[in-house]
Design an enzyme around this catalytic site. Structure first.
Site, PDB file in Angstrom:
ATOM      1  N   ARG A  38       0.184   0.312  -1.873  1.00 44.17           N
ATOM      2  CA  ARG A  38       0.589  -0.184  -3.185  1.00 44.17           C
ATOM      3  C   ARG A  38       1.941   0.440  -3.539  1.00 44.17           C
ATOM      4  NH1 ARG A  38      -4.935   1.305  -3.717  1.00 44.17           N
ATOM      5  NH2 ARG A  38      -6.306  -0.475  -4.166  1.00 44.17           N
ATOM      6  N   LYS A  58      -6.416   4.438  -5.975  1.00 41.60           N
ATOM      7  CA  LYS A  58      -7.027   4.224  -7.283  1.00 41.60           C
ATOM      8  C   LYS A  58      -8.305   5.051  -7.411  1.00 41.60           C
ATOM      9  CE  LYS A  58      -5.335  -0.424  -8.376  1.00 41.60           C
ATOM     10  NZ  LYS A  58      -5.747  -1.813  -8.694  1.00 41.60           N
ATOM     11  N   HIS A 106       4.568  -6.258  -4.221  1.00 43.64           N
ATOM     12  CA  HIS A 106       3.175  -6.461  -3.825  1.00 43.64           C
ATOM     13  C   HIS A 106       3.041  -7.500  -2.720  1.00 43.64           C
ATOM     14  CE1 HIS A 106      -0.459  -4.570  -5.105  1.00 43.64           C
ATOM     15  NE2 HIS A 106      -1.140  -5.698  -5.145  1.00 43.64           N
ATOM     16  N   ARG A 113       2.466  -5.977   0.623  1.00 44.26           N
ATOM     17  CA  ARG A 113       1.074  -5.564   0.803  1.00 44.26           C
ATOM     18  C   ARG A 113       0.206  -6.777   1.166  1.00 44.26           C
ATOM     19  NH1 ARG A 113      -2.954  -1.709  -0.751  1.00 44.26           N
ATOM     20  NH2 ARG A 113      -4.641  -2.567  -2.015  1.00 44.26           N
ATOM     21  N   HIS A 157      -9.615  -0.911  -0.656  1.00 44.96           N
ATOM     22  CA  HIS A 157     -10.474  -1.690  -1.547  1.00 44.96           C
ATOM     23  C   HIS A 157     -11.886  -1.116  -1.519  1.00 44.96           C
ATOM     24  CE1 HIS A 157      -7.769  -5.515  -1.196  1.00 44.96           C
ATOM     25  NE2 HIS A 157      -7.323  -4.649  -2.081  1.00 44.96           N
ATOM     26  N   TYR A 177      -7.936 -12.537   1.195  1.00 52.81           N
ATOM     27  CA  TYR A 177      -6.873 -12.694   2.198  1.00 52.81           C
ATOM     28  C   TYR A 177      -7.297 -13.596   3.352  1.00 52.81           C
ATOM     29  CZ  TYR A 177      -4.503  -8.970  -0.270  1.00 52.81           C
ATOM     30  OH  TYR A 177      -3.887  -8.230  -1.239  1.00 52.81           O
TER      31      TYR A 177
END
Length: 318
Positions: A169, A193, A264, A267, A290, A299
């Site tokens: 990210r 995150k 982004h 990514r 994730h 994706y």
């Protein structure tokens, strides 16, 4: 007209006279809304939405000789089905269901009901827009756009190489610290995150450019100054997200990429190209950081569309 402590009007303005729920239903809805305001501090807009939706449900049930308190799961599903026929979107249905669930949970807590008729109703799937990705030729053109004869150009090239090689990210890239890179082992330790850490392999190309940047460009940019971040500006401080955003758009323009390019997108391109070349979905999930596989699955749709276009272009009967 009476108002609750939240300032919410107690009658639903969108319902026509003669087509409103019964007095008992209006009263129980108002009690629920007042409790929601007092307990959860909901905004007036949210309370108004709950009011309208629950009055719509109450009116629907009244037409079938039912009430909010006597409705079963099948009755709620029937109400949602009528909303679908009226052209309501999945997002609208999800909003309806959210208010209905909160209402019936409140009735359970109040001891009015023993069972929640909304408990086993699944939320409608809200379609997500597919993230935009560059094709492999565009990525190559973008990465090769910076002038590596300059310190800033070498830094930019290295950042682009690293982002495409790892799928970081933007925030992870610009906040990356020197202590988190191990060039000997060829990995980078990312703090993502929620404070979750993950190890991401760098790849030979990214390692090579990192070594060039660390040996040549970074010392010139920093002089004798100190900074824990890997990527720095000519102000001898760490790169910011805004600076990287401006940089990638400038290089995309130099590369002749007409579409609007965002950080982004690299990514997204990383994930899509891995899947196009046969990578396992769960591996991509780990690399992206994730927590939920369903987030990564989006994706696969992009990769599938790319394969369809290849088939249509190159197959004799495509």
């Amino acid at each position: 007209m009476d108002e609750s402590p939240s300032g919410r009007k107690k009658t639903p303005g969108a319902l026509k006279p003669g087509k409103a729920p019964g007095k008992a239903s209006i009263e129980v809805i108002d009690r629920f809304l007042d409790a929601s305001w007092a307990e959860r501090g909901l905004s007036r807009n949210t309370l108004d939405s709950y009011s309208y939706d629950l009055n719509q449900l109450s009116l629907h049930l009244k037409q079938h000789n039912l009430s909010l308190e006597t409705a079963r799961r099948e009755d709620l599903l029937n109400f949602l089905a009528t909303q679908v026929k009226k052209g309501r979107s999945p997002r609208s249905l999800s909003r309806y269901l959210s208010g209905i669930r909160q209402f019936y949970r409140w009735l359970l807590r109040e001891g009015v009901l023993k069972d929640d008729p909304s408990a086993l109703i699944e939320s409608p799937r809200i379609g997500r827009s597919l993230p935009k990705a560059l094709n492999e030729e565009q990525v190559s053109a973008l990465i090769e756009a910076p002038d590596i004869a300059t310190s800033l150009g070498l830094r930019d090239r290295t950042m682009l190489e690293l982002m495409y090689a790892t799928g970081l990210r933007v925030s992870e890239l610009v906040s990356l610290e020197l202590s988190r890179i191990n060039l000997n082992q060829g990995v980078v330790r990312i703090l993502g995150k929620g404070g979750k850490e993950r190890l991401v392999p760098l790849g030979e190309e990214a390692i090579s450019w990192l070594q060039k940047y660390m040996n040549d460009a970074r010392p010139q940019l920093m002089a004798q100054a100190q900074c824990p971040q890997v990527f720095v500006s000519n102000r001898k401080s760490g790169m910011t997200r805004q600076a990287f955003w401006y940089m990638i758009r400038r290089h995309a323009k130099q590369a002749g990429i007409e579409q609007k390019v965002t950080p982004h997108m690299l990514r997204h391109s990383f994930a899509t190209h891995l899947l196009n070349h046969g990578a396992d979905l769960r591996v991509v999930q780990l690399l992206l950081g994730h927590s939920d596989l369903s987030t990564t699955q989006i994706y696969t749709h992009i990769a599938r569309e790319g394969l369809k276009r290849l088939h249509a272009t190159h197959h004799p009967r495509g």
